[in-house]
Write a protein that holds these residues in place. Structure first.
Motif, mmCIF file in Angstrom:
data_model
loop_
_atom_site.group_PDB
_atom_site.id
_atom_site.type_symbol
_atom_site.label_atom_id
_atom_site.label_comp_id
_atom_site.label_asym_id
_atom_site.label_seq_id
_atom_site.Cartn_x
_atom_site.Cartn_y
_atom_site.Cartn_z
ATOM 1 N N SER A 1 0.858 -1.181 0.000
ATOM 2 C CA SER A 1 0.000 0.000 0.000
ATOM 3 C C SER A 1 0.896 1.234 0.000
ATOM 4 O O SER A 1 1.968 1.256 0.616
ATOM 5 C CB SER A 1 -0.926 -0.008 1.221
ATOM 6 N N ASP A 2 0.473 2.269 -0.720
ATOM 7 C CA ASP A 2 1.372 3.405 -0.949
ATOM 8 C C ASP A 2 1.718 4.177 0.316
ATOM 9 O O ASP A 2 2.688 4.941 0.345
ATOM 10 C CB ASP A 2 0.820 4.334 -2.025
ATOM 11 N N ASN A 3 0.955 3.985 1.405
ATOM 12 C CA ASN A 3 1.288 4.682 2.645
ATOM 13 C C ASN A 3 2.497 4.080 3.362
ATOM 14 O O ASN A 3 2.948 4.619 4.385
ATOM 15 C CB ASN A 3 0.083 4.737 3.588
ATOM 16 N N PHE A 4 3.052 2.973 2.845
ATOM 17 C CA PHE A 4 4.298 2.450 3.391
ATOM 18 C C PHE A 4 5.411 3.499 3.298
ATOM 19 O O PHE A 4 6.351 3.482 4.096
ATOM 20 C CB PHE A 4 4.729 1.180 2.655
ATOM 21 N N LYS A 5 5.306 4.395 2.316
ATOM 22 C CA LYS A 5 6.324 5.441 2.165
ATOM 23 C C LYS A 5 6.423 6.322 3.401
ATOM 24 O O LYS A 5 7.477 6.899 3.675
ATOM 25 C CB LYS A 5 5.999 6.321 0.955
ATOM 26 N N LYS A 6 5.308 6.451 4.146
ATOM 27 C CA LYS A 6 5.287 7.296 5.336
ATOM 28 C C LYS A 6 5.712 6.539 6.584
ATOM 29 O O LYS A 6 5.901 7.142 7.641
ATOM 30 C CB LYS A 6 3.879 7.855 5.540
ATOM 31 N N ALA A 7 5.840 5.231 6.468
ATOM 32 C CA ALA A 7 6.095 4.418 7.654
ATOM 33 C C ALA A 7 7.487 3.813 7.703
ATOM 34 O O ALA A 7 8.061 3.669 8.790
ATOM 35 C CB ALA A 7 5.048 3.300 7.749
ATOM 36 N N PHE A 8 8.034 3.430 6.553
ATOM 37 C CA PHE A 8 9.295 2.702 6.540
ATOM 38 C C PHE A 8 10.204 3.191 5.428
ATOM 39 O O PHE A 8 9.747 3.719 4.418
ATOM 40 C CB PHE A 8 9.040 1.203 6.341
ATOM 41 N N ALA A 9 11.499 2.974 5.613
ATOM 42 C CA ALA A 9 12.457 3.165 4.540
ATOM 43 C C ALA A 9 12.310 2.022 3.543
ATOM 44 O O ALA A 9 11.820 0.942 3.890
ATOM 45 C CB ALA A 9 13.883 3.216 5.087
ATOM 46 N N THR A 10 12.737 2.248 2.322
ATOM 47 C CA THR A 10 12.506 1.274 1.257
ATOM 48 C C THR A 10 13.075 -0.097 1.581
ATOM 49 O O THR A 10 12.400 -1.115 1.384
ATOM 50 C CB THR A 10 13.108 1.793 -0.060
ATOM 51 N N TYR A 11 14.306 -0.155 2.070
ATOM 52 C CA TYR A 11 14.910 -1.462 2.309
ATOM 53 C C TYR A 11 14.147 -2.256 3.367
ATOM 54 O O TYR A 11 14.171 -3.479 3.381
ATOM 55 C CB TYR A 11 16.381 -1.325 2.713
ATOM 56 N N ASP A 12 13.436 -1.559 4.263
ATOM 57 C CA ASP A 12 12.647 -2.259 5.278
ATOM 58 C C ASP A 12 11.554 -3.121 4.662
ATOM 59 O O ASP A 12 11.078 -4.070 5.287
ATOM 60 C CB ASP A 12 11.992 -1.255 6.232
ATOM 61 N N LEU A 13 11.126 -2.787 3.451
ATOM 62 C CA LEU A 13 10.061 -3.564 2.827
ATOM 63 C C LEU A 13 10.503 -4.989 2.531
ATOM 64 O O LEU A 13 9.683 -5.907 2.530
ATOM 65 C CB LEU A 13 9.563 -2.877 1.556
ATOM 66 N N ALA A 14 11.791 -5.179 2.262
ATOM 67 C CA ALA A 14 12.304 -6.538 2.094
ATOM 68 C C ALA A 14 12.190 -7.302 3.406
ATOM 69 O O ALA A 14 11.851 -8.488 3.428
ATOM 70 C CB ALA A 14 13.750 -6.507 1.612
ATOM 71 N N GLU A 15 12.468 -6.620 4.512
ATOM 72 C CA GLU A 15 12.310 -7.247 5.826
ATOM 73 C C GLU A 15 10.839 -7.551 6.097
ATOM 74 O O GLU A 15 10.501 -8.623 6.614
ATOM 75 C CB GLU A 15 12.865 -6.324 6.919
ATOM 76 N N ALA A 16 9.970 -6.611 5.765
ATOM 77 C CA ALA A 16 8.534 -6.813 6.007
ATOM 78 C C ALA A 16 8.002 -8.001 5.212
ATOM 79 O O ALA A 16 7.246 -8.830 5.735
ATOM 80 C CB ALA A 16 7.760 -5.548 5.646
ATOM 81 N N GLY A 17 8.407 -8.095 3.941
ATOM 82 C CA GLY A 17 7.987 -9.245 3.139
ATOM 83 C C GLY A 17 8.499 -10.546 3.714
ATOM 84 O O GLY A 17 7.773 -11.548 3.760
ATOM 85 N N GLY A 18 9.747 -10.544 4.167
ATOM 86 C CA GLY A 18 10.314 -11.747 4.771
ATOM 87 C C GLY A 18 9.614 -12.143 6.055
ATOM 88 O O GLY A 18 9.398 -13.331 6.313
ATOM 89 N N VAL A 19 9.253 -11.156 6.868
ATOM 90 C CA VAL A 19 8.524 -11.438 8.114
ATOM 91 C C VAL A 19 7.171 -12.079 7.798
ATOM 92 O O VAL A 19 6.740 -13.024 8.476
ATOM 93 C CB VAL A 19 8.348 -10.146 8.931
ATOM 94 N N CYS A 20 6.500 -11.586 6.759
ATOM 95 C CA CYS A 20 5.218 -12.190 6.361
ATOM 96 C C CYS A 20 5.409 -13.641 5.930
ATOM 97 O O CYS A 20 4.638 -14.526 6.343
ATOM 98 C CB CYS A 20 4.591 -11.388 5.229
ATOM 99 N N LEU A 21 6.411 -13.896 5.110
ATOM 100 C CA LEU A 21 6.655 -15.264 4.650
ATOM 101 C C LEU A 21 7.011 -16.182 5.812
ATOM 102 O O LEU A 21 6.608 -17.354 5.839
ATOM 103 C CB LEU A 21 7.761 -15.262 3.596
ATOM 104 N N ASN A 22 7.751 -15.659 6.801
ATOM 105 C CA ASN A 22 8.029 -16.446 8.000
ATOM 106 C C ASN A 22 6.737 -16.773 8.742
ATOM 107 O O ASN A 22 6.564 -17.896 9.244
ATOM 108 C CB ASN A 22 8.970 -15.674 8.940
ATOM 109 N N ALA A 23 5.845 -15.794 8.806
ATOM 110 C CA ALA A 23 4.561 -16.013 9.486
ATOM 111 C C ALA A 23 3.714 -17.036 8.746
ATOM 112 O O ALA A 23 3.036 -17.863 9.371
ATOM 113 C CB ALA A 23 3.811 -14.691 9.617
#
Length: 218
Positions: free
Chosen positions: A187-209
């Motif tokens: 969702s485009d509001n991720f720009k207000k919440a995290f730095a770009t590289y954090d999205l790789a971490e967020a995707g990985g956390v979801c896959l772990n879940a």
């Protein structure tokens, strides 16, 4: 006033780089959390804070968690250390913005092309390898976790990562002519919440879940 607000937001942002999880461990962010003003966090992120109990209530991957301040004790516990770090970063640096139902690709994030390689390897390739030939399992897991089904591709679900922040997982099954493929949008509001590289971490956390849910319900 707008210029001062923008400067203040920039000052809150840490100097991110591709190895930030290793170079800035959880202890670093925990100390920042202890020094932070919980009232300011609550207002900036729209997160409930109980002054009497000294704790936040935060929804993470479809479940409500209690987070104490200043100790950063999470109840129930979160085993994924990357998830704990992202929660800390969210509370320390995020600016709340409501979900607009608009999604963007990783490349559309600031410097997305620069970090796309790690994201592709750690998230898209992993997602495709895990579920490309197991659509029914993917559907079972995502529906079991309470994700929102989207009428798109062969299987598509929106996962609420943190309040109003959604990650869309899209899967196309393979056949005799074409291999399976997948995509992950934010969702485009991720720009207000995290730095770009954090999205790789967020995707990985979801896959772990996803893997953890699948193991618990095998």
């Amino acid at each position: 006033m707008e210029e001062k607000t923008e400067t203040a937001a920039q000052n809150r942002k840490p100097d991110y780089n591709r190895h930030s999880l290793q170079e800035q461990p959880i202890e670093f962010y925990t100390q920042k959390f202890r020094e932070a003003d919980p009232a300011e966090i609550a207002v900036r992120t729209h997160t409930d804070y109980n002054k009497e109990k000294h704790c936040f209530t935060l929804r993470f991957l479809g479940r409500d968690y209690s987070i104490s301040w200043p100790g950063f004790e999470i109840t129930p516990q979160i085993a994924d250390n990357s998830g704990r770090v992202l929660i800390l970063r969210y509370l320390l640096f995020a600016e709340y913005e409501a979900f607009s139902n608009h999604f963007i690709s990783f490349r559309d994030m600031p410097s997305g092309d620069l970090y796309f390689g790690p994201f592709q390897g750690r998230c898209i390739f992993r997602f495709n390898h895990k579920y490309g030939s197991r659509k029914s399992v993917f559907q079972k897991v995502l529906e079991g976790m309470g994700a929102t089904k989207v009428d798109y591709a062969d299987a598509c679900y929106d996962v609420e990562f943190l309040p109003e922040l959604y990650i869309r997982f899209i899967l196309w099954e393979g056949d005799d002519e074409f291999p399976a493929s997948s995509q992950i949008l934010f969702s485009d509001n991720f720009k207000k919440a995290f730095a770009t590289y954090d999205l790789a971490e967020a995707g990985g956390v979801c896959l772990n879940a996803f893997s953890a849910w699948e193991a618990d319900h095998a």
